[in-house]
Motif scaffolding. Structure first.
Motif: not given
Length: 142
Positions: A9, A41, A50
């Motif tokens: 992420e 995403f 992400m």
């Protein structure tokens, strides 16, 4: 949708700019997004990221200065590196390292890849590579 067991992420400074880079310019797919959370995403041939825009409650462990992600690169295996090269050329993006063939030793074998490196708008380093095969390791003379 299947989620990878490890999905990075990335905290980004501008989600719109990052989506433009990843989706429009490189060809990633938006799997889902939460606009209210400034989150998306994305995936490319099974690789997943992400992306979340900076916000006061983000898990920030230190100063966020450019380039972000110093010391890390994200290896993304692709079926055809020429597709990414064409997108980079079409959108006039700059390489961090131009396409090159590399052979990496793995015990007594070498694995070949054709790879390139490019930075996203926040400086995260992406290493796209196409698998070329294996060969027996040949020790280099010095």
């Amino acid at each position: 949708m299947d989620f990878n067991k490890l999905t990075p992420e990335l905290l980004v400074s501008n989600l719109h700019q990052s989506q433009l880079f990843y989706v429009t310019q490189l060809g990633f797919t938006i799997e889902f997004e939460r606009k209210e959370d400034r989150f998306v995403f994305i995936s490319y041939e099974g690789s997943q990221f992400m992306l979340e825009e900076d916000h006061p409650d983000a898990w920030i462990t230190g100063s966020l200065s450019f380039p972000r992600g110093r010391g890390i690169n994200f290896q993304i295996e692709v079926s055809d590196l020429n597709t990414i090269i064409a997108k980079i050329t079409e959108h006039n993006l700059s390489y961090f390292r131009e396409p090159k063939e590399e052979w990496y030793r793995i015990n007594d074998q070498e694995e070949g890849v054709r790879e390139l490196l490019i930075q996203d708008p926040d400086g995260y380093l992406l290493r796209f590579q196409q698998y070329l095969g294996e060969r027996e390791y040949r020790e280099q003379s010095q």
